[in-house]
Design a protein around this motif. Structure first.
Motif, short mmCIF file in Angstrom:
data_model
loop_
_atom_site.label_atom_id
_atom_site.label_comp_id
_atom_site.label_asym_id
_atom_site.label_seq_id
_atom_site.Cartn_x
_atom_site.Cartn_y
_atom_site.Cartn_z
N MET A 177 -23.08 -19.51 -12.84
CA MET A 177 -24.21 -19.38 -13.76
C MET A 177 -25.27 -20.43 -13.47
O MET A 177 -24.96 -21.54 -13.03
N ALA A 178 -26.51 -20.08 -13.72
CA ALA A 178 -27.62 -21.03 -13.59
C ALA A 178 -28.32 -21.12 -14.94
O ALA A 178 -28.82 -20.14 -15.45
N VAL A 179 -28.33 -22.32 -15.53
CA VAL A 179 -28.89 -22.51 -16.87
C VAL A 179 -30.00 -23.57 -16.82
O VAL A 179 -29.80 -24.64 -16.25
N LYS A 180 -31.15 -23.25 -17.38
CA LYS A 180 -32.25 -24.20 -17.40
C LYS A 180 -31.89 -25.40 -18.27
O LYS A 180 -31.21 -25.28 -19.29
N ALA A 181 -32.39 -26.56 -17.86
CA ALA A 181 -32.12 -27.78 -18.62
C ALA A 181 -32.64 -27.67 -20.05
O ALA A 181 -32.07 -28.25 -20.98
N GLU A 182 -33.71 -26.90 -20.23
CA GLU A 182 -34.26 -26.75 -21.58
C GLU A 182 -33.30 -26.04 -22.53
O GLU A 182 -33.45 -26.10 -23.76
N GLY A 183 -32.31 -25.34 -21.97
CA GLY A 183 -31.36 -24.61 -22.82
C GLY A 183 -30.20 -25.45 -23.31
O GLY A 183 -29.38 -24.97 -24.12
N ILE A 184 -30.11 -26.70 -22.86
CA ILE A 184 -28.96 -27.54 -23.22
C ILE A 184 -28.93 -27.83 -24.72
O ILE A 184 -27.87 -27.85 -25.35
N SER A 185 -30.09 -28.05 -25.33
CA SER A 185 -30.13 -28.32 -26.77
C SER A 185 -29.55 -27.16 -27.55
O SER A 185 -28.75 -27.34 -28.48
N SER A 186 -29.94 -25.94 -27.18
CA SER A 186 -29.41 -24.75 -27.84
C SER A 186 -27.91 -24.61 -27.60
O SER A 186 -27.15 -24.24 -28.50
#
Length: 297
Positions: A276-285
């Motif tokens: 999986m590839a997850v944007k760093a901006e999604g870590i808070s969510s």
């Protein structure tokens, strides 16, 4: 900054929180081992033939049948520690099938993990003489370690298992030109680790990444991840994987060749890995959803 061991007093349930028949089946196997291990330790610590005989009887009951379930709990005091060289064998054991059944420089990979002094956590039992590792979580910057043999082999593995034409270009980009901005999330634990430990583990990891990037003004490393589309009939063994999957930009599945414990529930199941590839901006969510998931359990 150095972190003092954080204590987490938990009861280790013999029937842990699981999210699928597959996970429950694997959990029974891991639990049976832990119950036997702790009972063996207890027998060595206490004297008295009567007490030993009682423990032996319980031990025999836990081994009597795969279909029988033990209704007790094993009390365990978990503690969080910074990884250190003494954890080498415990971490290597947890990551034995990290790249499925591929022969690769796993020892070098573990050395990279333990060599990071500012990012990463291992979970162990408080005052455990065996120094066993129950969980490891960390992140490795693919750009920083690109010249290491283990990272080269890991990239080759990922490219070889990706057979989706619309994803291979994105994967090559993350592993190549954009590697300096990509963090490889490494998270592995025993199957029945109490899920209540997951939120503080991930909170600690992402806090440490933030502190590390603030301290490195030269390289401003920001963890980049990716996307993903929903895949059919996929079993999430680790609860956090489902959240990461939903938040990812892209993802792909690949069949695992690692041999599994033969049970009725697993007989017709093809164990599958996911990239999986997850944007760093999604870590808070991700952190919010993980807390909510565990609190609702």
């Amino acid at each position: 900054m150095p972190r003092k061991p954080a204590r987490h007093h938990r009861l280790l349930p013999v029937r842990p929180l699981t999210f699928s028949p597959f996970a429950r089946s694997v959990a029974r196997v891991a639990t049976a081992y832990l119950v036997k291990h702790h009972m063996h330790d207890a027998m060595q610590q206490f004297a008295g033939d009567e007490f030993k005989e009682k423990l032996k009887n319980v031990d025999r009951q836990s081994e009597s049948s795969e279909d029988e379930e033990f209704d007790g709990v094993v009390q365990a005091d978990f503690a969080f520690f910074d990884p250190k060289p003494d954890d080498f064998h415990g971490v290597k054991t947890l990551l034995q099938s990290y790249l499925d059944n591929k022969q690769w420089d796993l020892s070098g990979f573990v050395d990279l993990i333990l060599g990071q002094t500012t990012v990463g956590t291992v979970v162990k039992l408080e005052d455990d003489e065996d120094n066993g590792v129950f969980s490891i979580i960390t992140a490795l910057n693919l750009g920083r370690y690109k010249d290491h043999k283990c990272i080269t082999e890991l990239k080759e593995f990922l490219l070889n298992i990706c057979h989706e034409i619309d994803k291979i270009g994105n994967l090559r980009s993350l592993l190549g030109d954009e590697a300096q901005k990509v963090g490889l999330l490494v998270s592995q634990c025993v199957v029945n680790l109490p899920p209540e430990l997951l939120p503080p583990l991930y909170d600690a990891l992402f806090d440490e990444i933030s502190w590390a990037t603030e301290d490195e003004h030269k390289n401003a490393n920001q963890k980049r991840s990716s996307s993903t589309e929903k895949d059919e009939a996929f079993v999430y063994i680790k609860p956090e994987d489902e959240i990461l999957h939903k938040l990812s930009m892209w993802s792909f599945l690949f069949p695992l060749q690692t041999q599994q414990v033969a049970t009725h529930e697993l007989k017709n199941y093809q164990l599958t890995g996911i990239v999986m590839a997850v944007k760093a901006e999604g870590i808070s969510s991700f952190r919010q959803q993980l807390h909510a998931l565990i609190n609702e359990s």
